[in-house]
Design a protein around this motif. Structure first.
Motif, PDB file in Angstrom:
ATOM      1  N   TYR A   1       0.809  -1.215   0.000  1.00 20.41           N
ATOM      2  CA  TYR A   1       0.000   0.000   0.000  1.00 20.41           C
ATOM      3  C   TYR A   1       0.848   1.273   0.000  1.00 20.41           C
ATOM      4  O   TYR A   1       0.299   2.375  -0.002  1.00 20.41           O
ATOM      5  N   SER A   2       2.152   1.136   0.017  1.00 20.56           N
ATOM      6  CA  SER A   2       2.993   2.334   0.104  1.00 20.56           C
ATOM      7  C   SER A   2       2.862   3.212  -1.145  1.00 20.56           C
ATOM      8  O   SER A   2       2.872   4.434  -1.041  1.00 20.56           O
ATOM      9  N   LEU A   3       2.721   2.615  -2.322  1.00 18.53           N
ATOM     10  CA  LEU A   3       2.547   3.402  -3.548  1.00 18.53           C
ATOM     11  C   LEU A   3       1.228   4.162  -3.524  1.00 18.53           C
ATOM     12  O   LEU A   3       1.173   5.341  -3.868  1.00 18.53           O
ATOM     13  N   ILE A   4       0.181   3.501  -3.060  1.00 17.03           N
ATOM     14  CA  ILE A   4      -1.126   4.151  -2.975  1.00 17.03           C
ATOM     15  C   ILE A   4      -1.088   5.289  -1.967  1.00 17.03           C
ATOM     16  O   ILE A   4      -1.607   6.384  -2.229  1.00 17.03           O
ATOM     17  N   MET A   5      -0.453   5.057  -0.811  1.00 15.50           N
ATOM     18  CA  MET A   5      -0.356   6.108   0.199  1.00 15.50           C
ATOM     19  C   MET A   5       0.453   7.290  -0.325  1.00 15.50           C
ATOM     20  O   MET A   5       0.108   8.451  -0.083  1.00 15.50           O
ATOM     21  N   MET A   6       1.514   7.029  -1.067  1.00 13.67           N
ATOM     22  CA  MET A   6       2.335   8.098  -1.613  1.00 13.67           C
ATOM     23  C   MET A   6       1.549   8.912  -2.652  1.00 13.67           C
ATOM     24  O   MET A   6       1.624  10.139  -2.678  1.00 13.67           O
ATOM     25  N   LEU A   7       0.763   8.237  -3.502  1.00 12.70           N
ATOM     26  CA  LEU A   7      -0.047   8.953  -4.490  1.00 12.70           C
ATOM     27  C   LEU A   7      -1.138   9.799  -3.828  1.00 12.70           C
ATOM     28  O   LEU A   7      -1.412  10.923  -4.260  1.00 12.70           O
ATOM     29  N   VAL A   8      -1.749   9.282  -2.776  1.00 17.03           N
ATOM     30  CA  VAL A   8      -2.757  10.047  -2.037  1.00 17.03           C
ATOM     31  C   VAL A   8      -2.104  11.268  -1.385  1.00 17.03           C
ATOM     32  O   VAL A   8      -2.645  12.377  -1.440  1.00 17.03           O
ATOM     33  N   PHE A   9      -0.938  11.090  -0.811  1.00 20.86           N
ATOM     34  CA  PHE A   9      -0.214  12.195  -0.183  1.00 20.86           C
ATOM     35  C   PHE A   9       0.143  13.269  -1.214  1.00 20.86           C
ATOM     36  O   PHE A   9      -0.055  14.463  -0.968  1.00 20.86           O
ATOM     37  N   LEU A  10       0.635  12.870  -2.377  1.00 22.97           N
ATOM     38  CA  LEU A  10       0.954  13.839  -3.428  1.00 22.97           C
ATOM     39  C   LEU A  10      -0.301  14.518  -3.959  1.00 22.97           C
ATOM     40  O   LEU A  10      -0.279  15.711  -4.290  1.00 22.97           O
ATOM     41  N   GLY A  11      -1.400  13.784  -4.046  1.00 21.48           N
ATOM     42  CA  GLY A  11      -2.664  14.383  -4.464  1.00 21.48           C
ATOM     43  C   GLY A  11      -3.152  15.435  -3.475  1.00 21.48           C
ATOM     44  O   GLY A  11      -3.635  16.497  -3.880  1.00 21.48           O
ATOM     45  N   LEU A  12      -3.002  15.167  -2.189  1.00 19.64           N
ATOM     46  CA  LEU A  12      -3.388  16.148  -1.174  1.00 19.64           C
ATOM     47  C   LEU A  12      -2.514  17.399  -1.240  1.00 19.64           C
ATOM     48  O   LEU A  12      -3.010  18.515  -1.118  1.00 19.64           O
TER      49      LEU A  12
END
Length: 111
Positions: A22-33
């Motif tokens: 899930y680290s890639l998904i968390m990183m994409l969500v963080f960059l989206g925020l």
């Protein structure tokens, strides 16, 4: 010769890195925020404030245009265009979108 080849490559073990799926998904969500709060939200706020400014223009207001003209609103035409009196004899028709700000009363006489 050991300094040319890393010890991890020379050992011959092929163990993949143990990574959280899930680290890639968390990183994409963080960059989206970050993208939302740094770029989109301030732009939407500026657009909302400018729309409110355009809706509040009325006859007799002293305005500053994006082109640098300062004048008094003499007529509003169909909510899209306004006529600005620059002095006693010169009037200019501009789109309402090009008003940068509404100036306080008496600004033109103070200049």
């Amino acid at each position: 010769m050991n300094f040319f080849i890393g010890t991890a490559l020379a050992s011959g073990t092929n163990t993949p890195l143990q990574e959280n799926p899930y680290s890639l998904i968390m990183m994409l969500v963080f960059l989206g925020l970050i993208f939302y709060f740094m770029i989109l939200r301030p732009q939407q706020k500026r657009a909302k404030d400018h729309k409110k400014l355009m809706d509040s223009i009325s006859k007799g207001d002293e305005v500053l245009t994006t082109g640098g003209l300062i004048g008094r609103v003499t007529k509003i035409i169909e909510n899209y265009y306004i006529i600005i009196a620059l002095n006693d004899t010169t009037e200019v028709m501009i789109k309402r979108d090009f008003v940068a700000s509404i100036l306080p009363k008496g600004t033109i006489k103070a200049l």
